[in-house]
Design an enzyme around this catalytic site. Structure first.
Site, PDB file in Angstrom:
ATOM      1  N   VAL A 129       0.827  -1.205   0.000  1.00  0.00           N
ATOM      2  CA  VAL A 129       0.000   0.000   0.000  1.00  0.00           C
ATOM      3  C   VAL A 129       0.867   1.262   0.000  1.00  0.00           C
ATOM      4  O   VAL A 129       0.393   2.349   0.264  1.00  0.00           O
ATOM      5  CB  VAL A 129      -0.965   0.011   1.205  1.00  0.00           C
ATOM      6  CG1 VAL A 129      -1.974  -1.107   1.090  1.00  0.00           C
ATOM      7  CG2 VAL A 129      -0.208  -0.088   2.528  1.00  0.00           C
ATOM      8  N   HIS A 145      -4.674  -4.174  -2.247  1.00  0.00           N
ATOM      9  CA  HIS A 145      -5.154  -3.756  -0.925  1.00  0.00           C
ATOM     10  C   HIS A 145      -5.203  -2.242  -0.791  1.00  0.00           C
ATOM     11  O   HIS A 145      -5.213  -1.719   0.317  1.00  0.00           O
ATOM     12  CB  HIS A 145      -4.265  -4.365   0.167  1.00  0.00           C
ATOM     13  CG  HIS A 145      -4.329  -5.862   0.201  1.00  0.00           C
ATOM     14  ND1 HIS A 145      -3.293  -6.658   0.616  1.00  0.00           N
ATOM     15  CD2 HIS A 145      -5.326  -6.709  -0.166  1.00  0.00           C
ATOM     16  CE1 HIS A 145      -3.643  -7.932   0.521  1.00  0.00           C
ATOM     17  NE2 HIS A 145      -4.872  -7.991   0.041  1.00  0.00           N
ATOM     18  N   SER A 257       4.479 -14.096   1.241  1.00  0.00           N
ATOM     19  CA  SER A 257       4.205 -15.459   1.697  1.00  0.00           C
ATOM     20  C   SER A 257       2.806 -15.906   1.263  1.00  0.00           C
ATOM     21  O   SER A 257       2.403 -17.017   1.560  1.00  0.00           O
ATOM     22  CB  SER A 257       4.322 -15.531   3.218  1.00  0.00           C
ATOM     23  OG  SER A 257       3.352 -14.691   3.809  1.00  0.00           O
TER      24      SER A 257
END
Ligand code: ZN
Length: 312
Positions: A129, A145, A257
């Protein structure tokens, strides 16, 4: 490309397991991936790409909150419903946004930008972000996001830059602004506790922090334009992310991940279509079982040299 570097991993996501030696063969393998799928590779990036830029981890979106330690991420519904939660969030963000905005793109961001400019990469989906891919010059970027660079009104949807919003927070909170200026002059930053709070002088309390209402509709509160833990990726963004995967021939996952489902489902989607998925991440990922290739190194050791091999 042969699945030579595939690594089978057990345990928790994000923990380093077996580091892949960065040999010329590994660099050539990734360069070959870009050549084989030239112009049809989609990048999917995460926090690991911004770590060399020193981006602080305070952001509290569902892509970046810390799993370990005492830090509890703020929840979407708390920000929407609770005045006290908004005070605490904006007071912390009042300090935290400054180092975040000082962060600059690093060689991984620039390598991705060059890969796109030179026609190897079709675009990027990022969970970050911080806006650093755009600052580095990447054009076709979907911020899955959202971005911390803007705030928007919960009532009317009015969007304002986070910079402009910061100036309004400063005007509303002169004592906080004076505290920050004193800290800045001494070259320090407020000490952050493990739970994410800031050590404040006795005259400052979160309960006194003021934040503005929307100046267009005069009814709504502002939120950062990011997906918080407990919030959802907007339908339009989710559709666009699937479209980008549909149009690509191969997926390069880098520095994540894949712990958040909004990112992992894109890897599943690509594999269901029989597309190749290469993962570059130091630490195991949720998508390791779906990867055609897994290279277990920090992205900064791989992307810049691969870009050089490709003549970029
Ligand atoms: Zn409004």
């Amino acid at each position: 490309m042969a699945p030579a570097a595939r690594v089978k991993i057990k345990g928790l996501y994000g923990l380093p397991t077996k580091r892949t030696p960065v040999t010329p063969a590994v660099l050539d393998m990734l360069a070959g991936f870009f050549q084989q799928h030239k112009g049809r590779v989609l990048g999917l990036t995460g926090a690991g790409v911004s770590v060399p830029s020193g981006v602080p981890d305070y952001r509290g979106t569902n892509g970046t909150y810390r799993i370990h330690g005492e830090y509890t991420p703020i929840l979407h519904h708390e920000l929407v419903r609770q005045h006290a939660s908004r005070q605490r969030y904006w007071a912390r963000s009042f300090f935290g946004i400054r180092p975040a905005f000082k962060a600059e793109p690093n060689p991984i961001h620039y390598a991705f930008a060059r890969l796109e400019t030179k026609g190897f990469l079709t675009g990027l989906i990022t969970q970050n972000v911080d806006g650093l891919h755009l600052l580095a010059g990447s054009q076709n970027v979907l911020e899955l996001h959202g971005t911390l660079r803007h705030v928007s009104c919960l009532n009317c949807g009015y969007v304002e830059s986070r910079d402009a919003f910061q100036h309004r927070l400063e005007e509303l909170n002169p004592e906080w602004t004076a505290f920050w200026q004193t800290m800045a002059r001494s070259g320090k930053e407020p000490t952050r506790r493990p739970d994410g709070d800031v050590d404040l002088p006795p005259n400052l309390r979160y309960e006194d922090f003021k934040y503005p209402m929307c100046h267009r509709c005069h009814k709504g509160h502002f939120m950062p334009t990011v997906v918080f833990f407990g919030g959802n990726v907007a339908d339009s963004v989710r559709r666009q992310s699937y479209d980008m995967v549909d149009q690509a021939q191969a997926l390069l996952v880098c520095g994540t991940s894949l712990a958040t489902f909004s990112a992992y489902r894109l890897v599943k989607h690509a594999r269901e279509q029989g597309k190749q998925v290469a993962i570059v991440n130091f630490g195991q990922t949720r998508g390791d079982g779906d990867a055609t290739v897994k290279i277990e190194v920090p992205a900064e050791e791989l992307l810049p040299p691969v870009a050089r091999i490709l003549g970029l």
